[in-house]
Scaffold this motif. Structure first.
Motif, PDB file in Angstrom:
ATOM      1  N   TRP A  24      25.499  73.078   2.995  1.00 40.63           N
ATOM      2  CA  TRP A  24      26.710  72.269   2.828  1.00 40.63           C
ATOM      3  C   TRP A  24      27.059  71.570   4.160  1.00 40.63           C
ATOM      4  O   TRP A  24      27.317  70.361   4.197  1.00 40.63           O
ATOM      5  N   GLY A  25      27.045  72.352   5.257  1.00 37.86           N
ATOM      6  CA  GLY A  25      27.365  71.785   6.567  1.00 37.86           C
ATOM      7  C   GLY A  25      26.380  70.698   6.966  1.00 37.86           C
ATOM      8  O   GLY A  25      26.771  69.626   7.449  1.00 37.86           O
ATOM      9  N   GLU A  26      25.098  70.966   6.725  1.00 37.19           N
ATOM     10  CA  GLU A  26      24.041  70.007   7.085  1.00 37.19           C
ATOM     11  C   GLU A  26      24.227  68.679   6.329  1.00 37.19           C
ATOM     12  O   GLU A  26      24.164  67.595   6.917  1.00 37.19           O
ATOM     13  N   VAL A  27      24.499  68.779   5.029  1.00 35.79           N
ATOM     14  CA  VAL A  27      24.622  67.562   4.209  1.00 35.79           C
ATOM     15  C   VAL A  27      25.878  66.775   4.588  1.00 35.79           C
ATOM     16  O   VAL A  27      25.858  65.545   4.695  1.00 35.79           O
ATOM     17  N   LEU A  28      26.990  67.483   4.815  1.00 40.05           N
ATOM     18  CA  LEU A  28      28.219  66.761   5.161  1.00 40.05           C
ATOM     19  C   LEU A  28      28.107  66.078   6.522  1.00 40.05           C
ATOM     20  O   LEU A  28      28.638  64.978   6.711  1.00 40.05           O
ATOM     21  N   ASP A  29      27.420  66.700   7.465  1.00 43.06           N
ATOM     22  CA  ASP A  29      27.178  66.046   8.758  1.00 43.06           C
ATOM     23  C   ASP A  29      26.333  64.791   8.558  1.00 43.06           C
ATOM     24  O   ASP A  29      26.574  63.754   9.174  1.00 43.06           O
ATOM     25  N   TYR A  30      25.344  64.897   7.676  1.00 42.09           N
ATOM     26  CA  TYR A  30      24.485  63.736   7.393  1.00 42.09           C
ATOM     27  C   TYR A  30      25.314  62.598   6.795  1.00 42.09           C
ATOM     28  O   TYR A  30      25.201  61.438   7.212  1.00 42.09           O
ATOM     29  N   ILE A  31      26.163  62.933   5.821  1.00 39.79           N
ATOM     30  CA  ILE A  31      26.984  61.906   5.159  1.00 39.79           C
ATOM     31  C   ILE A  31      27.914  61.248   6.178  1.00 39.79           C
ATOM     32  O   ILE A  31      28.065  60.025   6.216  1.00 39.79           O
ATOM     33  N   LYS A  32      28.532  62.064   7.022  1.00 38.39           N
ATOM     34  CA  LYS A  32      29.489  61.556   8.017  1.00 38.39           C
ATOM     35  C   LYS A  32      28.817  60.543   8.949  1.00 38.39           C
ATOM     36  O   LYS A  32      29.421  59.551   9.354  1.00 38.39           O
ATOM     37  N   ASN A  33      27.547  60.776   9.265  1.00 40.03           N
ATOM     38  CA  ASN A  33      26.851  59.926  10.243  1.00 40.03           C
ATOM     39  C   ASN A  33      26.000  58.829   9.605  1.00 40.03           C
ATOM     40  O   ASN A  33      25.368  58.066  10.327  1.00 40.03           O
ATOM     41  N   SER A  34      25.995  58.745   8.275  1.00 36.89           N
ATOM     42  CA  SER A  34      25.136  57.774   7.613  1.00 36.89           C
ATOM     43  C   SER A  34      25.931  56.525   7.221  1.00 36.89           C
ATOM     44  O   SER A  34      26.870  56.591   6.427  1.00 36.89           O
ATOM     45  N   GLU A  35      25.508  55.383   7.778  1.00 39.96           N
ATOM     46  CA  GLU A  35      26.206  54.119   7.470  1.00 39.96           C
ATOM     47  C   GLU A  35      26.058  53.775   5.990  1.00 39.96           C
ATOM     48  O   GLU A  35      27.008  53.344   5.332  1.00 39.96           O
ATOM     49  N   GLU A  36      24.836  54.008   5.462  1.00 36.96           N
ATOM     50  CA  GLU A  36      24.562  53.709   4.054  1.00 36.96           C
ATOM     51  C   GLU A  36      25.481  54.520   3.133  1.00 36.96           C
ATOM     52  O   GLU A  36      26.058  53.996   2.169  1.00 36.96           O
ATOM     53  N   MET A  37      25.635  55.791   3.457  1.00 45.94           N
ATOM     54  CA  MET A  37      26.486  56.654   2.630  1.00 45.94           C
ATOM     55  C   MET A  37      27.943  56.231   2.742  1.00 45.94           C
ATOM     56  O   MET A  37      28.674  56.211   1.753  1.00 45.94           O
ATOM     57  N   ASN A  38      28.369  55.886   3.950  1.00 43.62           N
ATOM     58  CA  ASN A  38      29.772  55.491   4.122  1.00 43.62           C
ATOM     59  C   ASN A  38      30.087  54.202   3.373  1.00 43.62           C
ATOM     60  O   ASN A  38      31.195  54.038   2.853  1.00 43.62           O
ATOM     61  N   ASN A  39      29.105  53.286   3.286  1.00 44.86           N
ATOM     62  CA  ASN A  39      29.310  52.069   2.498  1.00 44.86           C
ATOM     63  C   ASN A  39      29.501  52.403   1.022  1.00 44.86           C
ATOM     64  O   ASN A  39      30.376  51.851   0.353  1.00 44.86           O
TER      65      ASN A  39
END
Lengths: 60, 148
Positions: A24-39
């Protein structure tokens, strides 16, 4: 998930499923730092508003 | 498609183990009727500290066939009464059913869940599902699964 009966008939529940709390921690860190996901999350917010969230673990 | 039905209780002081025992016994009854269920604890976010029993039915027909059996099961009704009478704590969720419209549950390989609740007009559901499909494609490589 959508409720066909009961309360909150305009709500949409999205359960994200993880292998473990570390995952869970790994995926949320990835989402937080991913421009594609934030879009994509920004697009999602155009069509609905986030009301609540919670994290749960199995007991057995 | 599956149908999810959750019950959540916030235990009173010293009643944590009673709530877990209650849910474990109900889980066995559901298992007897071939209904998948799991006992969970909310560890962060809304309703933190609550315990839950989440049932999963394959479709509305299986839900419809099990409900009368549960009504006729005396022990199940005794346990259900404890929930209705708030014997061990406040019931925060009960008697609701949710219909899945995207993806599938995978409680075995991915047992930890983060649930986010949105307010969405039914007119915008196709737009949301389209975005969620894109998100799933990206997160597949992170072994994340979700369902809606």
């Amino acid at each position: 998930m959508i409720p066909p009966l009961g309360e909150g008939l305009s709500s949409l529940h999205i359960p994200y499923q993880f292998e473990s709390l570390d995952h869970w921690g790994e995926v949320l860190d990835y989402i937080k730092n991913s421009e594609e996901m934030n879009n994509l999350i920004g697009q999602k917010n155009k069509f609905g508003s986030l009301d609540t969230g919670h994290l749960m673990i199995p007991l057995n | 498609m599956s149908i999810i039905s959750p019950t959540f209780i916030r235990p009173n002081i010293n009643n944590k183990s009673s709530v877990i025992e209650l849910f474990e016994e109900m889980k066995q009854i559901y298992h007897y009727y071939d209904v998948s269920s799991k006992v969970v604890e909310i560890i962060e976010g809304k309703n933190v500290g609550c315990f839950g029993l989440i049932r999963s039915y394959t479709d509305f027909s299986s839900l419809a066939s099990v409900l009368p059996k549960l009504r006729e099961n005396r022990r199940f009704q005794e346990l259900n009464l404890k929930i209705s009478e708030k014997q061990f704590g406040e019931t925060t969720t009960n008697g609701q059913i949710w219909l899945t419209i995207f993806g599938s549950r995978n409680w075995k390989s991915n047992p930890v869940s983060m649930v986010r609740q949105y307010s969405v007009s039914r007119n915008h559901l196709p737009d949301m599902l389209s975005i969620l499909s894109e998100i799933q494609n990206i997160l597949d490589k992170k072994r994340l699964m979700f369902w809606v």
